[in-house]
Motif scaffolding. Structure first.
Motif, PDB file in Angstrom:
ATOM      1  N   ARG A   9     -10.265  16.990 -38.673  1.00 31.13           N
ATOM      2  CA  ARG A   9     -11.309  17.968 -39.008  1.00 31.13           C
ATOM      3  C   ARG A   9     -12.134  18.298 -37.753  1.00 31.13           C
ATOM      4  N   GLU A  11     -15.231  18.910 -37.349  1.00 32.96           N
ATOM      5  CA  GLU A  11     -16.529  18.241 -37.281  1.00 32.96           C
ATOM      6  C   GLU A  11     -16.430  16.765 -36.874  1.00 32.96           C
ATOM      7  N   LYS A  12     -15.212  16.232 -36.808  1.00 31.47           N
ATOM      8  CA  LYS A  12     -15.006  14.838 -36.418  1.00 31.47           C
ATOM      9  C   LYS A  12     -14.589  14.680 -34.956  1.00 31.47           C
ATOM     10  N   GLN A  15     -17.024  12.731 -32.374  1.00 29.01           N
ATOM     11  CA  GLN A  15     -17.076  11.292 -32.598  1.00 29.01           C
ATOM     12  C   GLN A  15     -15.783  10.613 -32.157  1.00 29.01           C
ATOM     13  N   SER A  76     -12.670   6.807 -36.800  1.00 35.84           N
ATOM     14  CA  SER A  76     -13.626   7.844 -36.401  1.00 35.84           C
ATOM     15  C   SER A  76     -13.447   9.157 -37.158  1.00 35.84           C
ATOM     16  N   ALA A  77     -12.220   9.478 -37.554  1.00 35.29           N
ATOM     17  CA  ALA A  77     -11.945  10.780 -38.165  1.00 35.29           C
ATOM     18  C   ALA A  77     -12.056  10.770 -39.687  1.00 35.29           C
ATOM     19  N   LYS A  78     -12.074   9.598 -40.284  1.00 35.65           N
ATOM     20  CA  LYS A  78     -12.109   9.504 -41.747  1.00 35.65           C
ATOM     21  C   LYS A  78     -13.478   9.907 -42.274  1.00 35.65           C
ATOM     22  N   THR A  79     -13.480  10.744 -43.322  1.00 36.61           N
ATOM     23  CA  THR A  79     -14.747  11.192 -43.891  1.00 36.61           C
ATOM     24  C   THR A  79     -15.373  10.137 -44.781  1.00 36.61           C
ATOM     25  N   ASP A  86      -8.405  14.866 -44.198  1.00 39.23           N
ATOM     26  CA  ASP A  86      -8.916  14.183 -43.011  1.00 39.23           C
ATOM     27  C   ASP A  86      -7.952  14.297 -41.842  1.00 39.23           C
TER      28      ASP A  86
END
Length: 107
Positions: A9, A11-12, A15, A76-79, A86
């Protein structure tokens, strides 16, 4: 060596890149991509979005670093809310690597 491709995503991305850099994996190529997963897009109200914006992160790591990098990206990528979208991580072997400026092989 392994090529790691992670579709995540947008937005990830910040991070994930920060966490990779802090773990001493700063070399990443980032590409804007669009696509859909098994769910064939997303429906919001009466509108169906067939192509969802994502980011593709690509990097080459030593074989022994593969699992660490996968763990960092996954964490880091997991919502955390359990919804789909994801992303995915793909791993492939790298047979040869050359530096363009010197022509030197890096394997």
């Amino acid at each position: 060596m392994k090529m790691i491709r992670a579709i995540i995503r947008p937005e990830k991305v910040s991070q994930v890149l920060q966490d990779l850099a802090e773990a001493d994996f700063p070399a990443v190529t980032k590409i804007d991509v669009f696509g859909r997963g098994k769910q064939r897009g997303v429906k919001v109200g009466n509108v169906h979005y067939d192509e969802i914006p994502k980011e593709l992160l690509m990097m080459v790591v030593r074989d022994e670093d593969k699992d660490d990098v996968i763990q960092i990206i996954t964490k880091s990528a997991k919502t955390g809310d359990g919804t789909f979208g994801d992303g995915k991580i793909f791993i492939s072997d790298v047979e040869e690597v050359y530096t363009i400026s010197s022509g030197a092989s890096e394997l």
